[in-house]
Design an enzyme around this catalytic site. Structure first.
Site, mmCIF file in Angstrom:
data_model
loop_
_atom_site.group_PDB
_atom_site.id
_atom_site.type_symbol
_atom_site.label_atom_id
_atom_site.label_comp_id
_atom_site.label_asym_id
_atom_site.label_seq_id
_atom_site.Cartn_x
_atom_site.Cartn_y
_atom_site.Cartn_z
ATOM 1 N N ASP A 109 0.879 -1.175 0.000
ATOM 2 C CA ASP A 109 0.000 0.000 0.000
ATOM 3 C C ASP A 109 0.913 1.221 0.000
ATOM 4 O OD1 ASP A 109 -2.522 -1.350 0.215
ATOM 5 O OD2 ASP A 109 -2.092 -1.739 2.322
ATOM 6 N N ASP A 119 -13.293 -3.374 -1.698
ATOM 7 C CA ASP A 119 -13.149 -3.029 -0.282
ATOM 8 C C ASP A 119 -14.540 -3.054 0.328
ATOM 9 O OD1 ASP A 119 -10.445 -2.616 -0.654
ATOM 10 O OD2 ASP A 119 -10.610 -0.449 -0.847
#
Length: 253
Positions: free
Chosen positions: A12, A131
């Site tokens: 990330d 997500d």
């Protein structure tokens, strides 16, 4: 023949550095993306996933220069996501060295982009980055979030996974926002619900803390298992995870 399970570290990236938080908040620095990519490749990762977590919320494209540097360093498949909105974004990332491209916010804003991308490049290049978290009022009990998990999309997660697959995505990366960064285990209930409606490879993400968590995800139907903090902070090694999966009876690479 059973397809071997893939173990995938996730990078990330925010402002040029790999970061990790809990539920995408309180981000801590975890290192240089190219150095980490190189380390994971050497340690036996099957693939790498590189997510520019602030690209969509900042309304910009993924940092292609960093993708190119990672691609030059490692020789395993590289999936890149963040700020992908149209066919031209995918084209640029593939030219920068990505093997696959993940889409989240852009596809929710305009679902037809999935059809356009897969028509242009084939479905093997496109990953739906989903997500999701528990959300009251959703038929399945799970809702989609965007912008690094900060915003509800007002869309049922299971229905969206089903639609995206019907439109042609080649894989689904399911990240539980409730479990993300907690190291308390994958959201097996959510994983099971998505597995029931998609027939493309399913990547479990969010919550890895022990080798047993990876085994649980595999038993629940994951084709690949993604993790970040346990690898970044060396709580677990890729080899330990693969050994545990092998001992549980799963084929790994």
């Amino acid at each position: 023949m059973a397809v071997a399970l893939r173990v995938i570290p996730c990078l990330d990236v925010h402002a040029g550095r790999v970061v990790k938080g809990v539920n995408f908040r309180d981000l801590r620095d975890a290192g240089d993306p190219v150095e980490l990519a190189s380390r994971y490749s050497a340690e036996g990762a099957d693939e790498l996933t590189f997510l520019d977590i602030s690209a969509s919320s900042e309304g910009r494209a993924t940092t292609r220069e960093m993708v190119a540097r990672c691609a030059e360093t490692v020789f395993i498949p590289l999936t890149v996501g963040g700020g992908v909105r149209e066919v031209s974004d995918v084209d640029r990332l593939l030219r920068s060295g990505a093997d696959k491209v993940a889409i989240n916010t852009g596809a929710l804003a305009r679902p037809e982009v999935i059809d356009e991308i897969t028509r242009t490049f084939g479905n093997q290049v496109l990953v739906l980055s989903l997500d999701a978290r528990r959300e009251q009022g959703m038929p399945s009990g799970f809702g989609v979030t965007t912008h690094g998990g900060r915003t509800s999309a007002g869309v049922d997660a299971i229905a969206w996974a089903e639609e995206a697959c019907a439109r042609g995505v080649g894989e689904v990366l399911l990240n539980s926002m409730d479990a993300d960064g907690t190291t308390g285990g994958f959201d097996l209930e959510m994983l099971r619900a998505v597995r029931a409606v998609v027939d493309v490879p399913l990547i479990a993400s969010g919550g890895a803390g022990t080798v047993e968590h990876f085994v649980d995800a595999a038993r629940t139907g994951a084709d690949a298992i993604l993790a970040a903090s346990v690898f970044h902070y060396q709580t677990l090694t890729i080899d330990e995870v693969k050994t545990g999966l092998r001992e549980a009876g799963f084929e790994v690479r």
